[in-house]
Structure formats: structure tokens, C-alpha cells
Scaffold this active site. Structure first.
Site, short mmCIF file in Angstrom:
data_model
loop_
_atom_site.label_atom_id
_atom_site.label_comp_id
_atom_site.label_asym_id
_atom_site.label_seq_id
_atom_site.Cartn_x
_atom_site.Cartn_y
_atom_site.Cartn_z
N GLU A 1 0.81 -1.03 -0.02
CA GLU A 1 0.00 0.08 -0.03
C GLU A 1 0.78 1.17 -0.12
O GLU A 1 0.37 2.33 -0.71
CB GLU A 1 -0.81 -0.09 1.24
CG GLU A 1 -1.95 -0.95 1.16
CD GLU A 1 -1.42 -2.38 1.37
OE1 GLU A 1 -0.36 -2.32 2.10
OE2 GLU A 1 -2.16 -3.45 1.28
N PRO B 1 10.82 -15.95 -1.54
CA PRO B 1 10.14 -16.00 -0.67
C PRO B 1 9.56 -14.96 -0.19
O PRO B 1 10.28 -13.72 -0.17
CB PRO B 1 10.93 -16.84 0.76
CG PRO B 1 12.07 -17.39 0.08
CD PRO B 1 12.64 -16.64 -1.13
N GLY C 1 14.05 -6.10 -1.36
CA GLY C 1 13.96 -4.83 -2.10
C GLY C 1 14.75 -5.28 -3.56
O GLY C 1 14.96 -4.34 -3.90
N ASN D 1 0.29 -8.58 -5.42
CA ASN D 1 0.06 -7.30 -6.45
C ASN D 1 0.59 -7.93 -7.64
O ASN D 1 1.85 -8.42 -7.78
CB ASN D 1 0.92 -6.30 -6.14
CG ASN D 1 0.88 -5.02 -7.04
OD1 ASN D 1 0.30 -5.41 -8.04
ND2 ASN D 1 1.72 -3.98 -6.68
#
Length: 440
Positions: free
Chosen positions: A71, A278, A320, A345
Site C-alpha cells: 500500500e 520467498p 528489495g 500485487n
């Protein structure tokens, strides 16, 4: 402030406020412990009590509140575009997890700062609002914290619910408490939903129809994930011409299925490499044990090991770097979907040019996946055998695979005009009085 929000709080809201005061010490102990365990300084930990660790900037301040990583990152592109349209505005983004704070810090738009949100108690919220005095509050997806909303609105801050998404279970729960639902939803001046279904649900729950606006999923217009070109080139050199498929954001109980599919694929494609990423990198030890237990060779990213010519599984247990993995291969299985987890997503891999394979447990993105599968931009599987068959099909039929990737890319491009529409809607709610002077 709009005049048609409910004038008085409901009994259930009053009971919630009382209960939150009673459990506040226990909630504080839990959230503070998590932040301290992550190694954050005490000044940042105390942000959860409403104690700001940064000064309020002068001028208009637009506050975005999001739950966690997905989000938070979904609004960064929006903040950047709003900053271009409103060059004098400043921005504050709050999110509750240290992981989201870390990633936001790396991609922070101009004139923006991050804080952890206050606990939803009267004292913490009032302390937060007294310091920041936002001119507009934007709550993302399903972040309906009652006291945060009511107290911000009472203080004169207009509120927007953006990218609204509510599960069917949540909707049914709110419908059983219609007065309270109407009271909480009445705090918002504007409710922009991800789809028409959510818009209809919000109205059925008591939201003012004149304030509800169907939209699209904001995550579809987020900036593409960053790619580390050096890491990407090293991987390509090490892997060479071998085909690669990616299993991204997998959860406990899913890697077994993925590895079973990979073993089946290796029978026909012995040089195939699986990049396994993962969802939670701290599960690296468990994932490595599963790989070795399946009799597959493994190289592990967190240990600085690169895949070799015979590496069957590259375990990407770092944070990341997903954008780099998607740049390596456009053939992606997206986890959180082989079990009833809700899915993740799908826009991130599609923005990188990939098409997506998903399980059936993607209820958080049900409408999106229904459209994607109808367009041929995604495929749905239910088992290791189906997963292996789908990967094999796209490996062996490059034209069909390219058509799926093209369909995904076209879907993303159709969402792009929604960003400017959303910016215009938010700026229309922002007061035109010039904002606060930033003095405390």
C-alpha cells in the site's frame, strides 16, 4: 468540513474508544517490541505514541496513511505526481511496518517524509494531529482506524479513502452495524474505490453515494520496481543461456508445490533454473531446507553465492530486489495464492513486462485476476502438475508466451490515465486557504 456526516458518535464507537484505552498499554508493548527488535532508535519507536521525530514543514501538508509495503509503495508515484501539480505542497506518509519504512526511504518523492502512525487511542492520535496538523488526510485501501478518522475530521481535516478495497467478510460485518458503518464512512469527503463492486458495497454499508467514485487499482499505475543493473548482468553471465522461471512472494506451505513442479519440469528441461523468492526473506533457512530435501542443488543470495551452470534453484532470500528478478525473466509464478492467503500485487511483474501464473487463493485481487485471465494476460493453476504444465507451455510455445506478455502490457497501459484523474480528485478536496504556517 462537509455538513452531512453523522453529528454524534454511536454507542459502538464509544465502546471502541473505551476499549482502546484499556488495551493501549498491551498494544504499545507489542508494537514497540517489534520496532525495537528491528533495531530502530527509540525516537522512531515513540512515533507510535504520536511523538513526532521530525518537524512539521510550513505550508499545506497532505498526509497519506497506508498499512504496509504494498500500500505504501502504491502511493509514492501518486505523491510524486501530486507534487508536480501542487509545487508548494508538502507530504507525510505513515505506515506501520519497519519494512515499509525502509523501502519508502529508498524511493521517497520530493518534499516527503515518513513517520509511523499513532496507535488508535485518543492520546496518541491527538498528539500526532496537534503536531502535524494535516490539511488533507488520505487513507489507503482498508485502513479504517475509527479514532484516527473521527479526530482528524473533528479537527477540520478533510479525508479521502483511496484505492478502497474491502473483503466480502468485512462488508458483511459492517452491514451488521449499519449506524456505526454510516458514522465512520461519513467522515470521508471522498471515497475512491478499486472497482465498481467496492463502490456498490460502500453505498450498501451507508456511504453517501455522492461521495463514492469507482476507480481502478492504484497499484496498476505505480512506478516500476527498481532494477540493479550490476546484479542483473552478473546473474545473466552466471546463468548464461539457460531458461529461467521465477516463483515470487511464496509463503510457507507453497514452496513444496513449486519445487514439485520444478522437479517435473527438469525431466523435460534439464537446464531450467528456478529463482525462488520467498515473501519473507527471514524464511531463507526453511526454504533452503525444502530445496535440499527435494534433492535439488541450491545457491543462496543472502550468503553471496551466485548460481552456477548446474544450479537448479537460486534462493533469492533478500529484501528489495524483486524488480531485478522480474527483469531477469518474464515468466513469473506469484505466490500467496496456492493457499487461501489472498494473493499479491500482479501489477509489479506486469510492469516489468512479465505475465503471471497464480493459484486460486487470490481473493484480494479476484476482480483483477478475472479480467487478466480473460485477456490471456495471466494463467490460473491449482496444483504442482498444473503449474508445471503452464510453465512448460510458455517455455515451449514462445509465440503464445509473447502474446500473454503483450496482453499484460496492454492492460497496464490502459490504467495509466487513472493516475491524473486521481490526482485531480484529491486536489479538488484540498482546502485552498494556503495551509498552516508550520509553527508549533
Amino acid at each position: 468540513m462537509s455538513s452531512n456526516s453523522p453529528a454524534r458518535p454511536t454507542l459502538l464507537y464509544s465502546l471502541y474508544c473505551g476499549a482502546s484505552a484499556l488495551i493501549a498499554p498491551f498494544a504499545w508493548r507489542k508494537v514497540a517490541g517489534k520496532l525495537r527488535d528491528y533495531g530502530l532508535p527509540e525516537a522512531r519507536v515513540r512515533e507510535r505514541l504520536g511523538h513526532a521525530s521530525l518537524p512539521r514543514p510550513a505550508g499545506q501538508l497532505i498526509w497519506f496513511h497506508a498499512a504496509s509495503v504494498g500500500e505504501s509503495l502504491s502511493v509514492l508515484t501518486l505523491i510524486k505526481r501530486m507534487g508536480e501539480q501542487a509545487p508548494d505542497a508538502e507530504f507525510l506518509i505513515t505506515s506501520g511496518t519497519p519494512t515499509s519504512a525502509e523501502l519508502i526511504a529508498k524511493r521517497m518523492p520530493p518534499r516527503c517524509r515518513h513517520q509511523f502512525p499513532p496507535l488508535d487511542t485518543a492520546s496518541a492520535v491527538d498528539r500526532f494531529l496537534a503536531h502535524w496538523r494535516p490539511d488533507l488526510g488520505v487513507f489507503v485501501e482498508s485502513e479504517l482506524w475509527p479514532q484516527m478518522l473521527v479526530r482528524a475530521r473533528k479537527g477540520g481535516c478533510p479525508l479521502v479513502l483511496l484505492n478502497a478495497r474491502l473483503s466480502d467478510r468485512s462488508v458483511e460485518g459492517w452491514k451488521k452495524r449499519p449506524e456505526t458503518a454510516r458514522y465512520i464512512l461519513g467522515q470521508f469527503d471522498l471515497l475512491v474505490t478499486q472497482n465498481a463492486k467496492t463502490a456498490s458495497n460502500l453505498q450498501a454499508m451507508g456511504a453517501n453515494p455522492n461521495r463514492v467514485r469507482p476507480g481502478s487499482n492504484l497499484k496498476a499505475v505505480s512506478a516500476p520496481l527498481p532494477v540493479d543493473q550490476d546484479s542483473l548482468e552478473k546473474l545473466r553471465r552466471n546463468i548464461g543461456e539457460r531458461p529461467v522461471w521465477i516463483a515470487s512472494s511464496t509463503h510457507e506451505g507453497e514452496e513444496e508445490t513449486v519445487l514439485e513442479a520444478h522437479k517435473a519440469l527438469l525431466k523435460k528441461h534439464p537446464d531450467l533454473c528456478l529463482l525462488l523468492a520467498p515473501r519473507h526473506p527471514e524464511r531463507g533457512d526453511a526454504a533452503e531446507a525444502l530445496v535440499k530435501g527435494a534433492g535439488l542443488s541450491c545457491a543462496r543470495r543472502s550468503k553471496g553465492v551466485m548460481p552456477g551452470t548446474a544450479t537448479q534453484v537460486y534462493l533469492a532470500d533478500t529484501l528489495g530486489e524483486v524488480g531485478t528478478w522480474y527483469a531477469l525473466s518474464p515468466l513469473v509464478f506469484l505466490g500467496g495464492s496456492l493457499r487461501e492467503i489472498g494473493g499479491h500485487n500482479p501489477f509489479e511483474p506486469m510492469q516489468a513486462g512479465a505475465t503471471v501464473i497464480t493459484g486460486t487463493g487470490h481473493y484480494n485481487f479476484a476482480e483483477t485476476y478475472a479480467e487478466l485471465t480473460a485477456l490471456g494476460a495471466a494463467a490460473e493453476v491449482r496444483s504442482a502438475a498444473e503449474l508445471a504444465d503452464q510453465v512448460a507451455t510458455w517455455l515451449e510455445q514462445p509465440q503464445a508466451f509473447q502474446a500473454a506478455c503483450d496482453a499484460a502490457r496492454q492492460f497496464i497501459s490502459r490504467q495509466s490515465d487513472q493516475l491524473d484523474k486521481t490526482v485531480d480528485a484529491l486536489l479538488a478536496v484540498l482546502p485552498r486557504d494556503g495551509g498552516h504556517d508550520g509553527k508549533n
